[in-house]
Design an enzyme around this catalytic site. Structure first.
Site, mmCIF file in Angstrom:
data_model
loop_
_atom_site.group_PDB
_atom_site.id
_atom_site.type_symbol
_atom_site.label_atom_id
_atom_site.label_comp_id
_atom_site.label_asym_id
_atom_site.label_seq_id
_atom_site.Cartn_x
_atom_site.Cartn_y
_atom_site.Cartn_z
ATOM 1 C CE LYS A 84 67.797 38.272 43.953
ATOM 2 N NZ LYS A 84 69.228 38.097 43.771
ATOM 3 C CD GLU A 138 74.608 43.259 67.872
ATOM 4 O OE1 GLU A 138 74.371 42.882 69.024
ATOM 5 O OE2 GLU A 138 74.670 42.489 66.904
ATOM 6 C CD GLU A 148 76.119 35.026 63.867
ATOM 7 O OE1 GLU A 148 75.028 35.508 64.194
ATOM 8 O OE2 GLU A 148 76.490 34.935 62.671
ATOM 9 C CG ASP A 155 70.693 37.253 57.327
ATOM 10 O OD1 ASP A 155 70.864 38.378 57.850
ATOM 11 O OD2 ASP A 155 71.566 36.368 57.332
HETATM 12 N N1 SAM Z 1 70.450 39.364 65.937
HETATM 13 C C1 SAM Z 1 71.420 40.393 65.648
HETATM 14 C C2 SAM Z 1 70.759 41.753 65.745
HETATM 15 O O1 SAM Z 1 69.529 41.813 65.786
HETATM 16 O O2 SAM Z 1 71.466 42.751 65.801
HETATM 17 C C3 SAM Z 1 72.058 40.183 64.255
HETATM 18 C C4 SAM Z 1 71.129 40.320 63.099
HETATM 19 S S1 SAM Z 1 71.938 39.961 61.532
HETATM 20 C C5 SAM Z 1 70.923 40.728 60.357
HETATM 21 C C6 SAM Z 1 71.532 38.251 61.292
HETATM 22 C C7 SAM Z 1 72.536 37.333 61.959
HETATM 23 O O3 SAM Z 1 72.096 36.002 61.829
HETATM 24 C C8 SAM Z 1 73.916 37.417 61.308
HETATM 25 O O4 SAM Z 1 74.899 37.578 62.305
HETATM 26 C C9 SAM Z 1 74.047 36.081 60.587
HETATM 27 O O5 SAM Z 1 75.375 35.618 60.516
HETATM 28 C C10 SAM Z 1 73.179 35.177 61.460
HETATM 29 N N2 SAM Z 1 72.639 34.034 60.711
HETATM 30 C C11 SAM Z 1 71.940 34.083 59.561
HETATM 31 N N3 SAM Z 1 71.600 32.853 59.165
HETATM 32 C C12 SAM Z 1 72.096 32.004 60.096
HETATM 33 C C13 SAM Z 1 72.071 30.600 60.250
HETATM 34 N N4 SAM Z 1 71.462 29.821 59.351
HETATM 35 N N5 SAM Z 1 72.688 30.057 61.311
HETATM 36 C C14 SAM Z 1 73.307 30.855 62.238
HETATM 37 N N6 SAM Z 1 73.355 32.184 62.153
HETATM 38 C C15 SAM Z 1 72.757 32.759 61.095
#
Ligand code: SAM
Length: 227
Positions: A130, A206, A77, A126
Site C-alpha cells: 500500500k 528460505e 531480525e 516485506d
Molecule cells: N530474509 C529472509 C528470507 O529471505 O527468507 C526472511 C524474509 S521475510 C519476508 C522478512 C523478514 O524481515 C521477516 O523475518 C521480518 O520479521 C523481518 N523484518 C521486517 N521488517 C523488519 C524491521 N524493520 N526490522 C527487522 N526485521 C524486519
C-alpha cells in the site's frame, strides 16, 4: 508492525550467547573489538563486517558465514520466533563468525558507526504494497539515508526479492540516492550470468527456496555506495 508474542520465546532467545548480542549499541564504532573478543584474538587487519537486515530464520546468513569464514556476519531480525531458529542453527555448528541482533532495522544507526559495515544484504524484505506504507519498505530513501551512514564508501547493498513492484521501486530509490546499480537481473535463476556472480547471489534464503520452487522469478541487484 504488530508482533505476535509467543510465551517463553524471549527467555529462550536470551540464552543464546554468544550468538545474540544483547546490548548492540554498546559496540557502536567498536565492532572490531567485539569481533576480536569472539574470535579470541586481535586480527592484524580489520575483519570485514557483513550485515543482513531482516534475516528471518537465518538460512542465508548461516550458509554465508560457513562459506566465508574470513568475514564476520551479523543478522538483524525483529521477530523473536524466527530469530530463535536462526540462533539455533548458528549453535548447531558453533559458528565463530556470526552474531544476531534482536532489533528493528530503524535502530541500526545507533548500533554501527560511520563506514563500519562493509556489505549489506536485503533478502525478500516485506513489500508493504500500500502506498501509504511505502515509508516502511526497507529500500525507501528514508532507510537508504540510514544505510549510507554506516556502509563503507564503495560498499554494496545486495537486494533480492520476488516482488516486481518492490524491485522497481527499490531501483528508483537507490538511483535517486546516488547508489550505482550493478548486476540488475529480473530473473536471477535463469540468468546466464548467475554462475559468474558472487556467492551471495547463489546462496538461497528460505523465501527464495519457496518462491523459486513455485517457478517464480527472483529479482536481484547490487547498489554501490559512491563517494
Ligand atoms: N530474509 C529472509 C528470507 O529471505 O527468507 C526472511 C524474509 S521475510 C519476508 C522478512 C523478514 O524481515 C521477516 O523475518 C521480518 O520479521 C523481518 N523484518 C521486517 N521488517 C523488519 C524491521 N524493520 N526490522 C527487522 N526485521 C524486519
Amino acid at each position: 508492525m504488530r508482533l505476535r508474542r509467543i510465551p517463553g520465546t524471549r527467555e529462550k532467545i536470551l540464552e543464546y550467547t554468544p550468538w545474540l548480542v544483547t546490548e548492540p549499541t554498546a559496540w557502536q564504532g567498536r565492532w572490531q573489538s567485539y569481533i576480536a573478543g569472539r574470535l579470541g584474538c586481535e586480527s592484524p587487519s580489520p575483519v570485514e563486517i557483513h550485515l543482513e537486515l531482516g534475516t528471518g530464520r537465518g538460512r542465508f546468513i548461516n550458509e554465508m558465514a560457513r562459506e566465508c569464514p574470513d568475514r564476520f556476519w551479523i543478522g538483524a531480525e525483529l521477530r523473536e520466533e524466527v530469530l530463535l531458529d536462526a540462533l539455533e542453527l548458528a549453535k548447531t555448528w558453533e559458528a565463530p563468525n556470526l552474531a544476531f541482533l534482536w532489533i528493528n532495522v530503524e535502530q541500526t544507526v545507533d548500533i554501527f558507526g560511520d563506514g563500519e559495515v562493509d556489505g549489506l544484504y536485503l533478502n525478500f524484505s516485506d513489500p508493504w504494497p500500500k502506498e501509504r506504507h511505502a515509508k516502511r519498505r526497507l529500500t525507501h530513501q528514508r532507510f537508504l539515508d540510514r544505510y549510507r551512514r554506516y556502509l563503507k564508501t564503495g560498499g554494496l547493498i545486495r537486494f533480492k526479492t520476488d516482488n516486481e513492484e518492490l524491485f522497481r521501486f527499490s531501483l528508483e530509490e537507490m538511483a535517486a540516492k546516488g547508489f550505482a546499480l550493478e548486476q540488475v537481473t529480473f530473473d536471477l535463476h535463469k540468468d546466464p550470468a548467475l554462475a559468474s556472480m558472487e556467492l551471495s547471489a547463489r546462496v538461497m534464503t528460505e523465501y527464495e527456496c519457496r518462491f523459486s520452487r513455485q517457478g517464480m522469478p527472483i529479482y536481484r541487484c547490487e547498489a554501490r555506495l559512491l563517494p
